[in-house]
Design a protein around this motif. Sequence first.
Motif, short mmCIF file in Angstrom:
data_model
loop_
_atom_site.label_atom_id
_atom_site.label_comp_id
_atom_site.label_asym_id
_atom_site.label_seq_id
_atom_site.Cartn_x
_atom_site.Cartn_y
_atom_site.Cartn_z
N THR A 39 17.60 -35.32 -44.99
CA THR A 39 18.17 -34.57 -43.86
C THR A 39 17.15 -34.43 -42.74
OG1 THR A 39 19.66 -33.36 -45.32
CG2 THR A 39 19.18 -32.36 -43.17
N GLY A 40 15.93 -34.08 -43.09
CA GLY A 40 14.89 -33.88 -42.08
C GLY A 40 14.55 -35.12 -41.29
N LEU A 41 14.75 -36.29 -41.90
CA LEU A 41 14.44 -37.55 -41.22
C LEU A 41 15.69 -38.31 -40.78
CD1 LEU A 41 11.50 -38.73 -43.48
CD2 LEU A 41 11.35 -37.95 -41.11
N VAL A 118 12.54 -33.78 -24.61
CA VAL A 118 13.37 -34.90 -25.04
C VAL A 118 13.63 -34.81 -26.54
CG1 VAL A 118 13.40 -37.41 -25.39
CG2 VAL A 118 12.74 -36.48 -23.18
N ASN A 119 12.59 -34.53 -27.32
CA ASN A 119 12.75 -34.42 -28.77
C ASN A 119 13.71 -33.29 -29.15
OD1 ASN A 119 11.26 -36.59 -29.75
ND2 ASN A 119 9.35 -35.46 -29.56
N ARG A 120 13.61 -32.15 -28.47
CA ARG A 120 14.55 -31.05 -28.74
C ARG A 120 15.98 -31.46 -28.42
NH1 ARG A 120 10.39 -28.07 -26.46
NH2 ARG A 120 11.43 -27.99 -24.45
N LEU A 126 21.73 -34.84 -32.37
CA LEU A 126 21.93 -35.30 -33.74
C LEU A 126 22.58 -34.21 -34.59
CD1 LEU A 126 21.59 -37.49 -35.84
CD2 LEU A 126 19.27 -36.63 -36.26
N ALA A 127 22.13 -32.97 -34.44
CA ALA A 127 22.72 -31.87 -35.20
C ALA A 127 24.19 -31.72 -34.86
CB ALA A 127 21.96 -30.57 -34.91
N GLY A 128 24.52 -31.84 -33.58
CA GLY A 128 25.92 -31.76 -33.18
C GLY A 128 26.76 -32.88 -33.77
N MET A 129 26.20 -34.07 -33.83
CA MET A 129 26.91 -35.20 -34.41
C MET A 129 27.11 -34.99 -35.91
SD MET A 129 25.04 -38.24 -32.31
CE MET A 129 26.16 -39.59 -32.64
N ASP A 130 26.11 -34.42 -36.58
CA ASP A 130 26.22 -34.13 -38.01
C ASP A 130 27.29 -33.08 -38.28
OD1 ASP A 130 24.28 -35.97 -38.63
OD2 ASP A 130 22.67 -34.49 -38.84
N GLY A 132 30.01 -32.88 -36.65
CA GLY A 132 31.31 -33.45 -36.32
C GLY A 132 31.72 -33.34 -34.87
N GLU A 133 30.80 -32.97 -34.00
CA GLU A 133 31.15 -32.91 -32.58
C GLU A 133 31.48 -34.32 -32.08
OE1 GLU A 133 28.08 -31.00 -30.34
OE2 GLU A 133 28.22 -29.16 -31.49
N SER A 134 32.32 -34.40 -31.09
CA SER A 134 32.73 -35.70 -30.58
C SER A 134 31.58 -36.40 -29.88
CB SER A 134 33.90 -35.54 -29.60
OG SER A 134 33.48 -34.82 -28.47
N ASP A 135 31.63 -37.70 -29.91
CA ASP A 135 30.63 -38.54 -29.26
C ASP A 135 30.94 -38.60 -27.77
OD1 ASP A 135 28.48 -40.23 -29.07
OD2 ASP A 135 29.55 -41.99 -29.80
N THR A 136 29.95 -38.28 -26.93
CA THR A 136 30.17 -38.32 -25.49
C THR A 136 29.16 -39.25 -24.85
OG1 THR A 136 28.66 -36.52 -24.98
CG2 THR A 136 30.93 -35.90 -25.53
N ALA A 137 29.38 -39.56 -23.61
CA ALA A 137 28.46 -40.43 -22.88
C ALA A 137 27.07 -39.83 -22.79
CB ALA A 137 29.00 -40.69 -21.46
N ALA A 138 26.95 -38.51 -22.85
CA ALA A 138 25.66 -37.84 -22.74
C ALA A 138 24.85 -37.94 -24.04
CB ALA A 138 25.84 -36.39 -22.38
N ASP A 139 25.45 -38.49 -25.10
CA ASP A 139 24.79 -38.54 -26.41
C ASP A 139 23.98 -39.80 -26.65
OD1 ASP A 139 25.84 -36.10 -27.08
OD2 ASP A 139 27.49 -36.91 -28.23
N CYS A 140 23.56 -40.48 -25.61
CA CYS A 140 22.75 -41.70 -25.70
C CYS A 140 23.60 -42.84 -26.18
CB CYS A 140 21.54 -41.53 -26.60
SG CYS A 140 20.44 -40.21 -26.07
#
Length: 140
Positions: A39-41, A118-120, A126-130, A132-140
């Motif tokens: 999880t941490g990595l 940037v790291n934060r 990543l936490a939002g994606m985990d 289940g948040e939707s993928d947006t253009a702002a998510d790289c």
Amino acid sequence: MARSMEAINRKRAYPLERAHYLLLLRLADGPRSIGSLATGLALDDSTVTRQVAAMEKAGLVKRHTNPADRRSALIEPTPEGSARAQGMRNLRLARIAALFASWEEADRAALANLLARVNRQLAETLAGMDEGESDTAADC
């Protein structure tokens, strides 16, 4: 930038494989389970299990029964693993210092602050994606 950094990494000798170094850094604060390391990595448990097995064979980590769940193990660094991780950290920090030695202190501080930001942001994404948040253009 990522390609240049990877190319530089391939041309340098380090005392540990990158994956082993990152896992040992995670273990610096104490023993962890495979799941916690994964999880941490942001890795799959099976990937971490394979890496830990190789590290155990190399004498870098050891397993102990998890007192909270006897079906699982806790992984901790051996003295050799801790020493090699610290040696690699020192080497990397020295190389980073040399790379930016010609920069003004204010510029180095600004870069450090921006990289932390940037790291934060990446960790939050990543936490939002985990979660289940939707993928947006702002998510790289």
